[in-house]
Design a protein around this motif. Sequence first.
Motif, PDB file in Angstrom:
ATOM      1  N   PHE A  86       0.831  -1.207   0.000  1.00 21.26           N
ATOM      2  CA  PHE A  86       0.000   0.000   0.000  1.00 21.26           C
ATOM      3  C   PHE A  86       0.869   1.263   0.000  1.00 21.26           C
ATOM      4  O   PHE A  86       0.516   2.272  -0.597  1.00 21.26           O
ATOM      5  CB  PHE A  86      -0.892  -0.013   1.253  1.00 21.26           C
ATOM      6  N   ALA A  98       1.970   5.918  -4.690  1.00 12.42           N
ATOM      7  CA  ALA A  98       1.553   4.740  -3.914  1.00 12.42           C
ATOM      8  C   ALA A  98       0.067   4.891  -3.631  1.00 12.42           C
ATOM      9  O   ALA A  98      -0.498   5.981  -3.813  1.00 12.42           O
ATOM     10  CB  ALA A  98       2.330   4.669  -2.604  1.00 12.42           C
ATOM     11  N   CYS A  99      -0.560   3.820  -3.167  1.00 11.98           N
ATOM     12  CA  CYS A  99      -1.964   3.941  -2.743  1.00 11.98           C
ATOM     13  C   CYS A  99      -2.070   5.083  -1.721  1.00 11.98           C
ATOM     14  O   CYS A  99      -3.012   5.872  -1.739  1.00 11.98           O
ATOM     15  CB  CYS A  99      -2.458   2.659  -2.099  1.00 11.98           C
ATOM     16  N   CYS A 102      -2.882   8.953  -2.377  1.00  9.71           N
ATOM     17  CA  CYS A 102      -4.259   9.464  -2.438  1.00  9.71           C
ATOM     18  C   CYS A 102      -5.080   9.051  -1.217  1.00  9.71           C
ATOM     19  O   CYS A 102      -6.120   9.644  -0.960  1.00  9.71           O
ATOM     20  CB  CYS A 102      -4.939   8.973  -3.706  1.00  9.71           C
ATOM     21  N   HIS A 103      -4.623   8.019  -0.515  1.00 13.76           N
ATOM     22  CA  HIS A 103      -5.366   7.543   0.674  1.00 13.76           C
ATOM     23  C   HIS A 103      -4.402   7.568   1.862  1.00 13.76           C
ATOM     24  O   HIS A 103      -3.973   6.520   2.342  1.00 13.76           O
ATOM     25  CB  HIS A 103      -5.895   6.128   0.451  1.00 13.76           C
ATOM     26  N   ALA A 116      -8.556  13.598  -7.647  1.00 17.05           N
ATOM     27  CA  ALA A 116      -7.320  12.887  -7.341  1.00 17.05           C
ATOM     28  C   ALA A 116      -6.268  13.129  -8.422  1.00 17.05           C
ATOM     29  O   ALA A 116      -6.595  13.315  -9.598  1.00 17.05           O
ATOM     30  CB  ALA A 116      -7.614  11.402  -7.224  1.00 17.05           C
ATOM     31  N   VAL A 117      -5.013  13.126  -8.012  1.00 15.92           N
ATOM     32  CA  VAL A 117      -3.916  13.253  -8.969  1.00 15.92           C
ATOM     33  C   VAL A 117      -2.933  12.112  -8.757  1.00 15.92           C
ATOM     34  O   VAL A 117      -2.321  11.988  -7.698  1.00 15.92           O
ATOM     35  CB  VAL A 117      -3.165  14.592  -8.815  1.00 15.92           C
ATOM     36  N   GLY A 118      -2.840  11.260  -9.764  1.00 17.42           N
ATOM     37  CA  GLY A 118      -1.828  10.218  -9.750  1.00 17.42           C
ATOM     38  C   GLY A 118      -0.755  10.614 -10.733  1.00 17.42           C
ATOM     39  O   GLY A 118      -0.256  11.744 -10.717  1.00 17.42           O
ATOM     40  N   LEU A 129     -11.067   5.577   3.063  1.00 18.98           N
ATOM     41  CA  LEU A 129     -11.081   4.114   3.206  1.00 18.98           C
ATOM     42  C   LEU A 129     -11.504   3.682   4.613  1.00 18.98           C
ATOM     43  O   LEU A 129     -11.402   2.506   4.964  1.00 18.98           O
ATOM     44  CB  LEU A 129      -9.705   3.529   2.861  1.00 18.98           C
ATOM     45  N   PHE A 139     -15.652   1.707  -5.565  1.00 18.43           N
ATOM     46  CA  PHE A 139     -15.607   2.869  -6.458  1.00 18.43           C
ATOM     47  C   PHE A 139     -16.949   3.601  -6.386  1.00 18.43           C
ATOM     48  O   PHE A 139     -17.967   3.034  -5.978  1.00 18.43           O
ATOM     49  CB  PHE A 139     -15.326   2.513  -7.934  1.00 18.43           C
ATOM     50  N   GLU A 160      -3.410   6.642 -12.710  1.00 12.73           N
ATOM     51  CA  GLU A 160      -3.063   6.471 -11.294  1.00 12.73           C
ATOM     52  C   GLU A 160      -1.629   5.940 -11.160  1.00 12.73           C
ATOM     53  O   GLU A 160      -0.689   6.697 -11.255  1.00 12.73           O
ATOM     54  CB  GLU A 160      -4.112   5.588 -10.610  1.00 12.73           C
ATOM     55  N   ILE A 272      -3.273  -6.555  -0.040  1.00  8.91           N
ATOM     56  CA  ILE A 272      -3.654  -5.145   0.184  1.00  8.91           C
ATOM     57  C   ILE A 272      -5.046  -5.089   0.836  1.00  8.91           C
ATOM     58  O   ILE A 272      -5.290  -4.307   1.751  1.00  8.91           O
ATOM     59  CB  ILE A 272      -3.616  -4.346  -1.138  1.00  8.91           C
ATOM     60  N   GLN A 276      -6.279  -3.411   4.312  1.00  5.44           N
ATOM     61  CA  GLN A 276      -7.332  -2.387   4.415  1.00  5.44           C
ATOM     62  C   GLN A 276      -8.430  -2.778   5.416  1.00  5.44           C
ATOM     63  O   GLN A 276      -9.203  -1.923   5.849  1.00  5.44           O
ATOM     64  CB  GLN A 276      -7.931  -2.097   3.035  1.00  5.44           C
ATOM     65  N   LYS A 413     -22.246   6.012  -5.605  1.00  2.00           N
ATOM     66  CA  LYS A 413     -22.432   5.280  -4.351  1.00  2.00           C
ATOM     67  C   LYS A 413     -22.644   6.238  -3.182  1.00  2.00           C
ATOM     68  O   LYS A 413     -21.974   7.264  -3.088  1.00  2.00           O
ATOM     69  CB  LYS A 413     -21.206   4.399  -4.089  1.00  2.00           C
TER      70      LYS A 413
HETATM   71  C1  HEC Z   1      -4.303   8.914  -7.884  1.00  3.02           C
HETATM   72  C2  HEC Z   1      -4.947   8.724  -6.624  1.00  3.02           C
HETATM   73  C3  HEC Z   1      -5.257   7.319  -6.194  1.00  3.02           C
HETATM   74  C4  HEC Z   1      -4.381   6.272  -6.043  1.00  3.02           C
HETATM   75  C5  HEC Z   1      -2.903   6.250  -6.347  1.00  3.02           C
HETATM   76  C6  HEC Z   1      -5.162   5.184  -5.521  1.00  3.02           C
HETATM   77  N1  HEC Z   1      -6.464   5.561  -5.367  1.00  3.02           N
HETATM   78 FE1  HEC Z   1      -7.914   4.483  -4.529  1.00  3.02          FE
HETATM   79  N2  HEC Z   1      -9.261   5.781  -5.223  1.00  3.02           N
HETATM   80  C7  HEC Z   1      -8.978   6.985  -5.816  1.00  3.02           C
HETATM   81  C8  HEC Z   1     -10.161   7.512  -6.433  1.00  3.02           C
HETATM   82  C9  HEC Z   1     -10.271   8.821  -7.199  1.00  3.02           C
HETATM   83  C10 HEC Z   1     -11.188   6.580  -6.191  1.00  3.02           C
HETATM   84  C11 HEC Z   1     -12.613   6.645  -6.729  1.00  3.02           C
HETATM   85  C12 HEC Z   1     -12.469   6.333  -8.217  1.00  3.02           C
HETATM   86  C13 HEC Z   1     -13.749   6.035  -8.925  1.00  3.02           C
HETATM   87  O1  HEC Z   1     -14.793   5.891  -8.305  1.00  3.02           O
HETATM   88  O2  HEC Z   1     -13.710   5.939 -10.162  1.00  3.02           O
HETATM   89  C14 HEC Z   1     -10.590   5.513  -5.408  1.00  3.02           C
HETATM   90  C15 HEC Z   1     -11.289   4.419  -4.888  1.00  3.02           C
HETATM   91  C16 HEC Z   1     -10.719   3.492  -4.035  1.00  3.02           C
HETATM   92  C17 HEC Z   1     -11.442   2.496  -3.283  1.00  3.02           C
HETATM   93  C18 HEC Z   1     -12.955   2.301  -3.254  1.00  3.02           C
HETATM   94  C19 HEC Z   1     -13.550   2.842  -1.986  1.00  3.02           C
HETATM   95  C20 HEC Z   1     -15.044   2.718  -1.961  1.00  3.02           C
HETATM   96  O3  HEC Z   1     -15.646   2.973  -0.927  1.00  3.02           O
HETATM   97  O4  HEC Z   1     -15.654   2.385  -2.981  1.00  3.02           O
HETATM   98  C21 HEC Z   1     -10.522   1.752  -2.604  1.00  3.02           C
HETATM   99  C22 HEC Z   1     -10.786   0.591  -1.673  1.00  3.02           C
HETATM  100  C23 HEC Z   1      -9.221   2.279  -2.966  1.00  3.02           C
HETATM  101  N3  HEC Z   1      -9.388   3.340  -3.810  1.00  3.02           N
HETATM  102  C24 HEC Z   1      -8.027   1.734  -2.568  1.00  3.02           C
HETATM  103  C25 HEC Z   1      -6.838   2.004  -3.248  1.00  3.02           C
HETATM  104  C26 HEC Z   1      -5.671   1.149  -3.241  1.00  3.02           C
HETATM  105  C27 HEC Z   1      -5.549  -0.149  -2.487  1.00  3.02           C
HETATM  106  C28 HEC Z   1      -4.730   1.764  -4.020  1.00  3.02           C
HETATM  107  C29 HEC Z   1      -3.344   1.268  -4.387  1.00  3.02           C
HETATM  108  C30 HEC Z   1      -3.280  -0.014  -5.040  1.00  3.02           C
HETATM  109  C31 HEC Z   1      -5.324   3.006  -4.487  1.00  3.02           C
HETATM  110  N4  HEC Z   1      -6.597   3.094  -4.032  1.00  3.02           N
HETATM  111  C32 HEC Z   1      -4.647   3.933  -5.248  1.00  3.02           C
HETATM  112  C33 HEC Z   1      -7.737   7.570  -5.860  1.00  3.02           C
HETATM  113  C34 HEC Z   1      -6.559   6.845  -5.799  1.00  3.02           C
END
Ligand code: HEC
Length: 493
Positions: A86, A98-99, A102-103, A116-118, A129, A139, A160, A272, A276, A413
Amino acid sequence: MKGADRFRPMARGCYLVGLALMAAACAPEAPDGGAANTESAEWKSPLNPDELKRVLRLSPVPAVPVDPTNHVSGNPEAAELGRHLFHSRALSKGGRIACATCHDPRDSFVDGKKLAVGVMQLERHSPTLWNVAHQRWFFWDGRADSLWSQALVPIEDPLEHAFTRAGVAHAIYADDGMRGMYESVFGDMPPLTDTERFPKVARPVPKEDRAHQLAAAHARRAAKQKGGAPESHHTHLYGTGFYHPHQRAWDGMTPEDQDSITRTFVNAGKAIAAFQERMVSGRAPFDVFVEGLREHDAGKTAALDESALRGLRLFAGKGQCIVCHHGPLLTDYEFHDTQVPSDDSLVWRSGEEGDLPVDAAPPADLGRVHGIERLRASEFGVGSTWSDDPTGPQSVKVDYLPRHLHEGSPEFKTPTLRNVALTAPYMHNGAFDTLEEVVEFYSTRADARRFGGQSEKILQPLNLSPTEASDLVAFLESLTDDSLDLSLVRAPR
Ligand code: HEC
Ligand code: HEC
């Protein structure tokens, strides 16, 4: 309350009028007869029986369920590997994302950004989360049906992590710590030193994949600039259909080697997900209040002040928020069209590392319409061979998905409201900066976007007074508890 009713026919009338009016019209009429005096010595619920029934269902947050589709769900060793993954920037193109980018666990698992910016800017806002292991769909558009398959999407998303599954396998293999944990949880890794068999960058790229479309658009532009020079590295196959370089490398592998790479990738997602599962919120003032309701303990119900208590009544009563935000996470885990205003200034922009510039405005976000299509097309569904329980009860939920959704009513959602005061900005597109703005939107419905589709009829302007609006915010703030032990979730040293 029932005792008091017997002496006050007026109060019984209030029940019939409904609980919203009840709060406004009946509460000030405190009984002062003998019966009431006896009662005040006893426990007196701050809520009427109707409200009580609804509110008790909002707390406490239950223990995290084990996910049968993930055989390492609940496994601490897998969670530890997940913590490393993560936080690892090695799982991204250029080693920057990394995850946790953004989180961020130090910031309620959000980034504080509207969008969000990746590697590049996304068209959606990063959700928190907190308590994510309780969700059913992942998502904003529900396009993943498990926590482990969700994790695989951002890694291969060109906006991302912009990485590949072969790259993930190599990154784990190259890191002694991660490799040791991986092999102890999942068994031996494939012989990745053989880069002839296992290229470092490879993955299948579906034609409808955004990576494919972006790269194809880039190739078109490059071809135009160079007067269609066929030797451009992106354009050599132009005309017969764009052949993505990741796909070409993937096609060079044997099906068995492809499978072992995908298996490693899926296992990484499952680790992962196990990590979480730790992201659980604690006992918020609101939970203490509900304990007080159950135990008839006025000391505990005092955890909500007068304003938050009025806000709770609005939330569960006249405001109708509880229709969609119910259960201990204050979400129905489902999707609705709340007509959040769209941000027309949004364009796909190139981030710092971006090499696929696309300057057109993205198409309107159709939310769940596309989410369901993509879920059905996903290679990693809970019913797939990558799932550890492909025929179990979870696989059935996909069969009940709606077939026809109205394109004019994009649904997103319902987010959890646990710790919502810590996760600004709000909504799938970050449309609102503060909780006050969100409440204002529900109150006035000003700027509600309309495509001509049916909206949710329940969402009528509430016309809240300024006090009511701040009461509602006070209630939302009472859902805050981020006392989670940071050492469980922070970046490994
Ligand atoms: C660039 C920023 C970014 C990164 C890097 C990123 N996320 Fe996210 N994450 C988001 C965004 C934006 C959404 C919502 C996207 C969508 O709905 O299309 C999201 C959605 C999620 C969700 C869904 C939550 C829900 O309640 O539905 C989870 C779980 C999550 N990310 C975990 C991760 C994990 C694990 C990683 C690494 C493998 C990661 N994210 C990497 C931005 C990011
Ligand atoms: C019809 C179902 C529905 C009702 C009723 C409803 N909500 Fe929501 N709520 C949603 C959905 C769906 C979203 C996400 C919308 C989006 O992102 O486009 C949301 C988003 C929110 C958010 C933003 C959370 C975040 O993390 O982005 C808050 C706060 C909120 N609602 C509070 C309320 C309050 C307070 C009420 C009552 C006045 C209410 N909701 C009524 C469905 C509903």
